[in-house]
Structure formats: C-alpha cells, structure tokens
Design an enzyme around this catalytic site. Structure first.
Site, PDB file in Angstrom:
ATOM      1  N   HIS A 219       0.600  -1.105  -0.056  1.00  0.00           N
ATOM      2  CA  HIS A 219      -0.010  -0.110  -0.057  1.00  0.00           C
ATOM      3  C   HIS A 219       0.926   1.415  -0.133  1.00  0.00           C
ATOM      4  CE1 HIS A 219      -3.046   2.656   1.168  1.00  0.00           C
ATOM      5  NE2 HIS A 219      -4.140   1.996   0.610  1.00  0.00           N
TER       6      HIS A 219
ATOM      7  N   ASP B 187      -7.911  -5.448   0.155  1.00  0.00           N
ATOM      8  CA  ASP B 187      -8.383  -6.344  -0.791  1.00  0.00           C
ATOM      9  C   ASP B 187      -8.045  -7.892  -0.840  1.00  0.00           C
ATOM     10  OD1 ASP B 187      -9.682  -4.275  -2.301  1.00  0.00           O
ATOM     11  OD2 ASP B 187      -7.739  -3.640  -3.206  1.00  0.00           O
TER      12      ASP B 187
HETATM   13  N1  CMC Z   1       4.246  -7.411  -5.048  1.00  0.00           N
HETATM   14  C1  CMC Z   1       5.335  -7.544  -5.217  1.00  0.00           C
HETATM   15  N2  CMC Z   1       6.137  -6.468  -5.028  1.00  0.00           N
HETATM   16  C2  CMC Z   1       5.584  -5.317  -4.440  1.00  0.00           C
HETATM   17  C3  CMC Z   1       4.121  -5.369  -4.262  1.00  0.00           C
HETATM   18  C4  CMC Z   1       3.373  -6.319  -4.460  1.00  0.00           C
HETATM   19  N3  CMC Z   1       2.144  -6.230  -4.526  1.00  0.00           N
HETATM   20  N4  CMC Z   1       3.901  -3.975  -3.900  1.00  0.00           N
HETATM   21  C5  CMC Z   1       4.983  -3.366  -3.837  1.00  0.00           C
HETATM   22  N5  CMC Z   1       6.104  -4.207  -4.384  1.00  0.00           N
HETATM   23  C6  CMC Z   1       7.413  -3.728  -4.424  1.00  0.00           C
HETATM   24  C7  CMC Z   1       7.843  -2.905  -5.808  1.00  0.00           C
HETATM   25  O1  CMC Z   1       8.426  -3.807  -6.890  1.00  0.00           O
HETATM   26  C8  CMC Z   1       8.961  -1.998  -5.249  1.00  0.00           C
HETATM   27  O2  CMC Z   1      10.055  -2.910  -5.098  1.00  0.00           O
HETATM   28  P1  CMC Z   1      11.529  -2.292  -5.636  1.00  0.00           P
HETATM   29  O3  CMC Z   1      11.689  -1.184  -4.225  1.00  0.00           O
HETATM   30  O4  CMC Z   1      12.689  -3.284  -5.516  1.00  0.00           O
HETATM   31  O5  CMC Z   1      11.580  -1.487  -6.781  1.00  0.00           O
HETATM   32  C9  CMC Z   1       8.557  -1.665  -3.647  1.00  0.00           C
HETATM   33  O6  CMC Z   1       7.611  -2.738  -3.355  1.00  0.00           O
HETATM   34  C10 CMC Z   1       7.718  -0.320  -3.708  1.00  0.00           C
HETATM   35  O7  CMC Z   1       6.624  -0.611  -4.264  1.00  0.00           O
HETATM   36  P2  CMC Z   1       5.900   0.494  -5.281  1.00  0.00           P
HETATM   37  O8  CMC Z   1       5.256   0.134  -6.478  1.00  0.00           O
HETATM   38  O9  CMC Z   1       6.880   1.783  -5.069  1.00  0.00           O
HETATM   39  O10 CMC Z   1       4.877   1.034  -3.903  1.00  0.00           O
HETATM   40  P3  CMC Z   1       3.629   1.962  -4.369  1.00  0.00           P
HETATM   41  O11 CMC Z   1       3.290   2.769  -3.191  1.00  0.00           O
HETATM   42  O12 CMC Z   1       3.902   2.912  -5.492  1.00  0.00           O
HETATM   43  O13 CMC Z   1       2.392   1.144  -4.849  1.00  0.00           O
HETATM   44  C11 CMC Z   1       0.553  -0.537  -4.823  1.00  0.00           C
HETATM   45  C12 CMC Z   1       1.280   0.530  -3.995  1.00  0.00           C
HETATM   46  C13 CMC Z   1      -0.593  -0.781  -3.803  1.00  0.00           C
HETATM   47  C14 CMC Z   1       0.352   0.142  -6.057  1.00  0.00           C
HETATM   48  C15 CMC Z   1       1.301  -1.847  -4.797  1.00  0.00           C
HETATM   49  O14 CMC Z   1       1.944  -2.261  -3.610  1.00  0.00           O
HETATM   50  C16 CMC Z   1       0.835  -2.850  -5.477  1.00  0.00           C
HETATM   51  O15 CMC Z   1       0.901  -2.786  -6.843  1.00  0.00           O
HETATM   52  N6  CMC Z   1      -0.071  -3.690  -4.952  1.00  0.00           N
HETATM   53  C17 CMC Z   1      -0.700  -4.697  -5.642  1.00  0.00           C
HETATM   54  C18 CMC Z   1      -2.168  -4.197  -6.061  1.00  0.00           C
HETATM   55  C19 CMC Z   1      -2.980  -3.920  -5.128  1.00  0.00           C
HETATM   56  O16 CMC Z   1      -3.234  -4.812  -4.008  1.00  0.00           O
HETATM   57  N7  CMC Z   1      -3.758  -2.893  -4.979  1.00  0.00           N
HETATM   58  C20 CMC Z   1      -4.693  -2.558  -3.830  1.00  0.00           C
HETATM   59  C21 CMC Z   1      -4.314  -1.257  -2.953  1.00  0.00           C
HETATM   60  S1  CMC Z   1      -5.402  -1.129  -1.691  1.00  0.00           S
HETATM   61  C22 CMC Z   1      -7.098  -0.673  -2.089  1.00  0.00           C
HETATM   62  C23 CMC Z   1      -6.808   0.697  -2.738  1.00  0.00           C
HETATM   63  O17 CMC Z   1      -6.743   1.523  -2.097  1.00  0.00           O
HETATM   64  O18 CMC Z   1      -7.076   0.652  -4.154  1.00  0.00           O
END
Ligand code: CMC
Length: 426
Positions: free
Chosen positions: A306, A363
């Site tokens: 998140h 989720d």
């Molecule tokens: N699986 C694998 N790796 C992950 C995941 C994941 N679900 N989430 C983050 N990472 C890794 C990402 O690859 C990155 O690694 P590195 O530092 O080596 O490059 C690091 O963690 C930071 O990730 P980020 O993409 O910079 O984090 P963010 O804050 O931009 O993204 C997120 C948040 C929710 C988009 C992401 O965690 C994600 O894609 N999760 C899966 C989708 C999901 O479950 N979404 C629902 C969110 S909650 C409901 C809502 O509010 O909609």
C-alpha cells in the site's frame, strides 16, 4: 525566522516557507508561492510526498495502521454496523441522531428507483461487458436525466443529488448483474434496509425467492463501512480534480469509478481471487512468490502493499477476522481461503516483502467474503465503488465548500527544444 517556518536556500537567496500542521501532528511546507518568488517548482512524480489539500474527513496513519472517519475509528463504526450511518457521517460530519437517520433513510428510499428510460440502456451493452464499465456509463448518464445537477446552487439540490447517487448506485449495480445473467430485474423495496435491499435485488428471482440472512446483511455492512473512504487515494483525487473544474457531480463520480477500476486500485479485489485460483492450479505458493519477486516478471502479489500503510492495513485485519467468522457461521468451506492464509504466511516471513514493508491490504480477503455471499467476481470492484461513493461525495462537497482553484499541476518539460521541419511538404 519563526518556528513555523522552513528556510530554503536557493541560488544564494534565503526563502522562508510557512509550515502548517494538521490536528494529528502532520507537518507540511507550503510551497504555493515558490515559483513566483524563485522561478522554481517542486517535482514529486505520483505525489509520493505531496499533500494536495486540507481535509477534515478521514485520517490515516500508515505507520501505526490507524483509520478514522471524522475522528471515529473504523473498528467502532464496524461495531455500530450500519453503512448508511457511516455514509451520513462521512457526508455530513457527524453520526446521525434518530430524526436525521429517519429522514436520510427516507431520502434514500425516495430516490432508489432509476428513471424507467434509463433501464433500457442496460439492453444496449454487450452481454459480457464488465459491470464497472456499465456502472461508470450509467452514473455519467444521470446528468442527462437530472440536468439541474449542473447548477447545484441550493444545499437542498446537493442533498438530493448525494442521496440519489448513494441509493441509485445500488439499484444500478444489481440491475447490471441481473441483465448479465439474463434474469428479470428486481426493484428496490421500502421495507428493507440498504444492504438487505441490495442483496434482495441481486439474488431474488421469481422462481427462487431469496432468503435474506442477517449474518450476510451484517458482513456486507462491515465490508462497505471499511471501504467507505480512504482520504486522497487515486479515485478520490480524480473526483477532487474533476470537481475543481466544476464538472457536474455525476460525471465527477463516474470518473472516480473509472479510476477505481484499475487493478492497482479497486480492481485488485478481483485480481486477488484470480491470483489465488492461479496459485491453486500451479500448486505451489513458493513458486508463485518466486515469480512475484523476479523483477523481470511484471506479476505482483495482488492484495499486498500500500502506498500509505507500511504496516498492517487495519481494514485487512478486520476483514480477515470477519471472513473466518462468516464462513464458519454459514458453514462455507472455500479452498481459496486456505490458499490465502498460506500466501499471507509465506509472504510475511519472506525477506522480500518484510524489507519493503508489504502487508495484506483491504483487498486481500474481501474477495473471499464476496464469493461466500454469492457475488460474482466481475462485480467485486462494483462493490468497492458502491462502498466508496459516500467518501467521494464527502470529498466533493468539502472541495466545493472551500475556495478551491482548478487543479492544474506544473511539469518539467523534457522534450525537444525549438526545432523546425525542413522538408518541403508542397
Ligand atoms: N508485489 C510485489 N512487489 C511489490 C508489491 C506487490 N504487491 N507492492 C510493492 N512491491 C515492491 C515494488 O516492486 C517495489 O520494489 P523495489 O523497491 O525493489 O522496486 C517496492 O515494493 C515499492 O513498491 P511501489 O510500487 O513503489 O509502491 P507504491 O506505493 O507505488 O504502490 C501499490 C502501492 C498498492 C500500487 C502496490 O503495493 C501494488 O501494486 N500492490 C498490488 C496491487 C494491490 O493490491 N492494490 C490494492 C491497493 S489497496 C486498495 C486501494 O486503495 O485501492
């Protein structure tokens, strides 16, 4: 320089910037006048470190796993157990008293039917259309049927439009589902509560009357309460951005629904269940997690991570508990729950996820509960939209109630410098 100022040294010039503080101690540096004074803008792609507004609606503490609506912890609201009261709280600022509760329910009842002519719209969508696409289109179309939404000058109009949306989205969602399975639509009933009404419109049929189980009503209320707002998330930001251009409320909410449909946002609940099914087929949680950790593979562990929570998402904690209780009380055995528990445990003990503070989000377990209720997978994100609606409306109302300018970020241009095409086109 006072305590309430930060000092920015730039090209030999000291620029004092005001510091503002929220009621929970969050601090921010005001930079609105910076470009005027220095020619500089700030750069923060994806708004990782930017507060875009002041808001009194929802407080999230991502480090401590705290979520409160209008100051009240979601754990307490779940105990009260009413989504409609939570919606009132978000939109109006306080929980309703008895009289307010009665008149709000009456307003919702009064506006629960969609215009008969709109009903025919459902016939025009292809049978396999995703319900989120249908929903955003239908909500947008409301402006054509209720054109005074363009003005919304009177508080009363805003009240009615808000109630119409909260009530009708539920009717539209159930109608989209009935259409998709080729069954006759079921109209809303005045004698049923918001959630019971929705369940009845979804599952009642002339040949198999639906028995509304109080446990199902209870868990649906819980899920909707927990999704009802989450401050400046992607879809709410879409709502506030469109609202700032004075786009009508229905088109604004339609944009929120479209933003929510993405798999990184609300669409994750459907993707999570699809992922559990894939893992079940692959037969190994370990192999799946290896794929997720492989940076050359775009696959993510859906329902994990998140932007704000760097610890347990409090919603995920509650839903996991409620999921166990509901499935056991209803004697439902879902093999995907076993997969979910196995994935969660493996990920929480894996260095990759631990070092990045990745925990289950809202989720991760919600889809399993929706499956148990009987909601089809392509409707999961619609359920999220239905729940998030009071939050979007509250933010829209807050925004139009303050002196907000149109949202218009700057950019740092990195394209070509001036150039000319030397070819002769004649
Ligand atoms: N699986 C694998 N790796 C992950 C995941 C994941 N679900 N989430 C983050 N990472 C890794 C990402 O690859 C990155 O690694 P590195 O530092 O080596 O490059 C690091 O963690 C930071 O990730 P980020 O993409 O910079 O984090 P963010 O804050 O931009 O993204 C997120 C948040 C929710 C988009 C992401 O965690 C994600 O894609 N999760 C899966 C989708 C999901 O479950 N979404 C629902 C969110 S909650 C409901 C809502 O509010 O909609």
């Amino acid at each position: 320089m006072s305590e309430n100022q930060a000092l920015l040294r730039i090209e030999g010039q000291d620029i004092p910037l005001s510091i503002v503080q929220g009621t929970e101690g969050e601090k921010a540096i005001m930079i609105s006048g910076l470009r005027q004074k220095t020619g500089y803008v700030t750069l923060d792609p994806s708004f990782m470190n930017t507060a875009a507004c002041f808001s009194k609606i929802t407080y999230v503490n991502g480090e401590k796993g705290v979520l409160r609506y209008r100051g009240i912890p979601v754990e307490e609201l779940v105990k009260i157990g009413s989504f409609v009261q939570t919606a009132y709280l978000l939109v109006h600022g306080d929980l309703p008293d008895e009289e307010q509760k009665r008149s709000f329910s009456a307003l919702l009842n009064q506006h629960s039917l969609i215009h008969e002519d709109m009903r025919h719209f459902f016939d025009s969508f292809p049978r396999g259309a995703h319900p989120m696409h249908i929903l955003s289109t239908m909500i947008n179309a409301l402006a054509a049927f209720y054109p005074n939404v363009d003005l919304l000058s009177l508080a009363e109009d805003i009240e009615i439009s808000s109630a119409r949306l909260i009530s009708m989205i539920r009717t539209m969602a159930a109608m989209a589902y009935k259409k998709s399975i080729g069954e006759p639509i079921v109209y809303p009933r005045r004698d049923l509560s918001y959630c019971a009404n929705f369940l009845n419109m979804m599952f009642d049929s002339p040949v198999a009357p639906y028995e509304i189980h109080p446990e199902t009503v209870r868990i649906l209320n819980t899920l909707l309460i927990l999704h009802a707002d989450h401050e400046q998330n992607c879809s709410t930001t879409a709502v506030r951005t469109l609202g700032s251009a004075q786009v009508n409320l229905y088109a604004t909410i339609s944009a929120g629904i479209s933003a929510l449909s993405g798999p990184l946002h609300g669409g994750a609940n459907q993707a999570v269940v699809e992922m559990f099914r894939t893992i079940r087929k692959v037969g190994s949680v370990k192999t799946f997690l290896e794929q997720v950790k492989d940076k050359s593979n775009p696959q993510r562990l859906m329902g994990f991570g998140h932007r704000v929570y760097k610890t347990f998402d409090p919603r995920a904690k509650l839903i996991k508990q409620e999921c166990h209780n509901y499935l056991s009380r209803m004697h439902i055995n879902d093999p995907l729950l076993d997969i979910a528990l196995e994935v969660e445990e493996a990920a929480l003990n894996d260095e990759y996820f631990v070092s990045r503070n990745l925990y289950p989000n809202v989720d991760f377990y919600s889809g399993i509960v929706y499956r148990a209720i009987g909601i089809p997978e392509n409707m999961f994100t619609v359920m999220f939209a239905l729940a998030r609606l009071p939050g979007w409306i509250a933010h829209w109302r807050e925004m139009i109630g303050t002196d907000t300018k149109i949202v218009r970020p700057r950019q740092i241009y990195t394209g070509h410098s001036l150039r000319h095409d030397e070819r002769n086109w004649r």
